[in-house]
Design a protein around this motif. Structure first.
Motif, short mmCIF file in Angstrom:
data_model
loop_
_atom_site.label_atom_id
_atom_site.label_comp_id
_atom_site.label_asym_id
_atom_site.label_seq_id
_atom_site.Cartn_x
_atom_site.Cartn_y
_atom_site.Cartn_z
N HIS A 1 6.98 4.53 -8.96
CA HIS A 1 6.76 5.47 -10.06
C HIS A 1 5.62 6.45 -9.80
N ASP A 2 4.94 6.33 -8.65
CA ASP A 2 3.78 7.17 -8.37
C ASP A 2 4.04 8.26 -7.33
N VAL A 3 5.19 8.25 -6.69
CA VAL A 3 5.45 9.20 -5.59
C VAL A 3 6.84 9.80 -5.75
N ALA A 4 7.05 10.93 -5.08
CA ALA A 4 8.37 11.57 -5.11
C ALA A 4 9.42 10.61 -4.58
N ARG A 5 10.61 10.68 -5.12
CA ARG A 5 11.69 9.76 -4.71
C ARG A 5 11.94 9.90 -3.22
N VAL A 6 12.17 8.74 -2.59
CA VAL A 6 12.19 8.68 -1.14
C VAL A 6 13.30 9.53 -0.53
N LEU A 7 14.43 9.66 -1.19
CA LEU A 7 15.53 10.42 -0.61
C LEU A 7 15.16 11.89 -0.46
N SER A 8 14.39 12.41 -1.41
CA SER A 8 13.91 13.79 -1.30
C SER A 8 12.69 13.88 -0.39
N ARG A 9 11.81 12.91 -0.50
CA ARG A 9 10.57 12.94 0.28
C ARG A 9 10.84 12.84 1.78
N TRP A 10 11.78 11.99 2.15
CA TRP A 10 12.09 11.80 3.56
C TRP A 10 13.35 12.54 4.00
N GLY A 11 14.22 12.87 3.08
CA GLY A 11 15.46 13.54 3.45
C GLY A 11 15.43 15.04 3.30
N SER B 1 0.85 -1.19 0.00
CA SER B 1 0.00 0.00 0.00
C SER B 1 0.89 1.24 0.00
N PHE B 2 0.26 2.38 0.15
CA PHE B 2 0.98 3.65 0.12
C PHE B 2 1.39 4.12 1.51
N GLU B 3 1.28 3.25 2.52
CA GLU B 3 1.53 3.68 3.89
C GLU B 3 2.96 4.15 4.11
N LEU B 4 3.94 3.54 3.41
CA LEU B 4 5.33 4.00 3.53
C LEU B 4 5.76 4.81 2.30
N LEU B 5 4.77 5.26 1.54
CA LEU B 5 5.04 6.08 0.35
C LEU B 5 4.56 7.51 0.57
N THR B 6 4.40 7.89 1.82
CA THR B 6 3.92 9.22 2.17
C THR B 6 5.08 10.08 2.64
N ASP B 7 4.75 11.29 3.10
CA ASP B 7 5.77 12.20 3.64
C ASP B 7 6.12 11.88 5.09
N ASP B 8 5.35 11.02 5.73
CA ASP B 8 5.60 10.68 7.14
C ASP B 8 6.92 9.94 7.27
N PHE B 9 7.82 10.48 8.09
CA PHE B 9 9.14 9.89 8.23
C PHE B 9 9.59 9.99 9.68
#
Length: 538
Positions: A331-341, A295-303
């Motif tokens: 392919h549906d969300v901002a890359r994790v390094l930018s989203r979480w970093g 799911s998208f639960e770890l594909l959010t901005d929550d970090f």
């Protein structure tokens, strides 16, 4: 050691065909390009590739709008190319999972071309049609994820059709047994060609509420997107009736019966519902529906360690013998390094994030470029291709920023293509992060990724063991994985060093994981974004 199915604990490398490798110089990646990079993918020590849609399509949603389930779009190659991809991947002991988009088709599919003509043709009930209200307005208040009303008027029938996504993506009517039977035939076409599994796009969207009841409103404080922008009106509703209907469970059981006729094949469902964790558990429990879901639960901005822990623990409480698949990027969300970093994005954070997700209980989808530590690309409006981003610009810039081409070398277009112009630009900030440079750097994100996955294969606890979390430090995610042995795993989510008091019994620091920390008695000193794995005394 008990023999586990290959997919339990598997690392699945997501290939976005448009952006992996262009073999013919047209600026767009293709199937022969994927084949040319199989040795590279093999070097990562992943177990499978998930190939995003390559089917014939008008490409309004870049392949997630299929006009022929049984053919390859000429942009990507031919059926022979797919057969060769499967054979070449198998020769390297890499499984092949393909995307299947079952809930909807393109409006250019022959089924819809026939269905829209009138109310009496053979396909008239293959899509979701409904009469207007007395005042001519749509049948209910359902909204499209991509913006606006989920109903589109068709003058030839004098009815509306449902589209949960673009208006060019009409929803199939799964309440019709003929549709279910036909879709299973489309799936079996690919199983017979030798694919090892199916990634099922939006699989909880197959059925709709036959009473067409209005979705209730959602209070402003709860309008948090899961896979869609919070500025999207879609977030204003509780989506109780346009997806995740109980009838879907029986269809998934039929799908599982089909897959069981092809031993070793696997289903991976994408879930986006009002309670995605509950739906993940429901769809995988019992061993008679989907093999695994994400799911998208770890594909959010929550970090935060607390968020990751609460997400995993919530799923564990309900999933029973079911099996999750985790992803922190796709392919549906901002890359994790930018989203979480954010502005703290760096190589050490990239290494930590990869190791963290690879250590959770479940299988993992790892999106191409995460092994390089690629960041999100900020594209101007005139370079956007994604209709989702174009609609919601400038508040939401869509999905193009994570879909830019892979940088392979210092050559033109990062070695991705010889074309004068590529479908999306190769980001200038990615050029210094290319594969060739990282290959030659022992301390690179790429080599850390390879080293860790090679080590992980020999750790049954990480591949399929149970998980238990520890509350040791608000900046550190800590848990044990237990199978034949017990491993203690900890991940510093902060750029600042942290000191932990270890649980009793863990005395061996497993530096062969590729991560170093300092152990002083029962105190563990983690560097910023540090990682440590420990085992009990022998």
């Amino acid at each position: 050691m008990q023999q586990q199915p290959w997919w339990r604990g598997a690392i699945i490398y997501q290939v976005y065909p448009r952006s992996l490798m262009d073999s013919n110089g047209d600026g767009v990646g293709d199937i022969p390009g994927i084949i040319s990079k199989l040795d590279y993918i093999k070097s990562l020590d992943v177990d499978a590739i998930w190939v995003s849609p390559f089917f014939k399509s008008p490409m309004k949603d870049f392949g997630y709008d299929i006009s022929d389930y049984r053919d390859v779009d000429p942009l990507f190659g031919t059926l022979d190319d797919i057969d060769r991809l499967i054979a070449e991947a198998h020769s390297r002991d890499i499984k092949v999972i393909i995307d299947q988009v079952l809930s909807h088709t393109s409006d250019q599919h022959q089924w819809f071309s026939e269905s829209r003509l009138d109310k009496t043709n053979d396909k008239s009930d293959w899509y979701v049609w409904a009469d207007p209200k007395e005042d001519g307005t749509p049948p209910n208040n359902w909204l499209s994820i991509f913006g606006g009303c989920a109903w589109e008027w068709e003058p030839r029938r004098g009815q509306y059709y449902l589209h949960n996504f673009l208006k060019s993506q009409p929803d199939l009517n799964f309440h019709n047994p003929q549709v279910q039977a036909q879709i299973l035939e489309e799936v079996e076409f690919w199983l017979q060609r030798g694919v090892d599994g199916l990634r099922l796009d939006a699989i909880n969207f197959c059925f709709h509420d036959q009473k067409l009841r209005d979705n209730p409103p959602k209070p402003p404080a709860e309008r948090q997107g899961r896979g869609f922008s919070e500025d999207n009106p879609y977030a204003f509703q509780r989506h109780w009736y346009n997806n995740t209907q109980p009838e879907n469970l029986a269809f998934l059981q039929r799908l599982r019966v089909l897959l069981d006729h092809y031993p070793g094949t696997v289903s991976l469902g994408e879930i986006s519902s009002e309670d995605s964790l509950a739906t993940m558990a429901e769809y995988t429990r019992g061993g008679d529906k989907l093999h695994m879901t994400y799911s998208f639960e770890l594909l959010t901005d929550d970090f935060s360690p607390e968020y990751v822990r609460s997400t995993v623990e919530s799923l564990e409480e309900g999933i029973g013998e079911g099996w999750p698949c985790w992803a922190i990027g796709n392919h549906d969300v901002a890359r994790v390094l930018s989203r979480w970093g954010g502005d703290k994005a760096c190589d050490e954070l990239a290494k930590m994030l990869n190791a963290m997700v690879f250590s959770l209980r479940g299988s993992v989808c790892s999106y191409q470029g995460e092994e390089l530590g690629l960041t999100e690309v900020d594209l101007p409006l005139e370079q956007l291709q994604d209709p989702y981003g174009i609609t919601f610009w400038p508040m939401f810039k869509g999905r193009d920023g994570c879909r830019t081409p892979m940088p392979w070398s210092d050559e033109i277009n990062g070695g991705f293509s010889s074309a004068a112009k590529t479908w999306l630009p190769v980001a200038s900030e990615h050029k210094a992060m290319n594969v060739a440079r990282q290959d030659n750097d022992p301390s690179s994100v790429l080599n850390a990724y390879r080293h860790f996955l090679h080590w992980r294969k020999d750790q049954p606890a990480l591949c399929h063991g149970s998980i238990q979390f520890y509350d040791l430090n608000s900046d550190v995610l800590a848990f044990t994985r237990v199978a034949e042995e017990k491993l203690f795993c900890c991940f510093n989510f902060s750029a600042k060093p942290q000191t932990l008091e270890l649980p009793e019994g863990f005395t061996r620091l497993l530096e062969e994981s590729g991560f170093a920390a300092e152990l002083c008695g029962n105190k563990l000193h983690l560097p910023g974004y540090g990682v440590a794995f420990m085992a009990e005394a022998v």
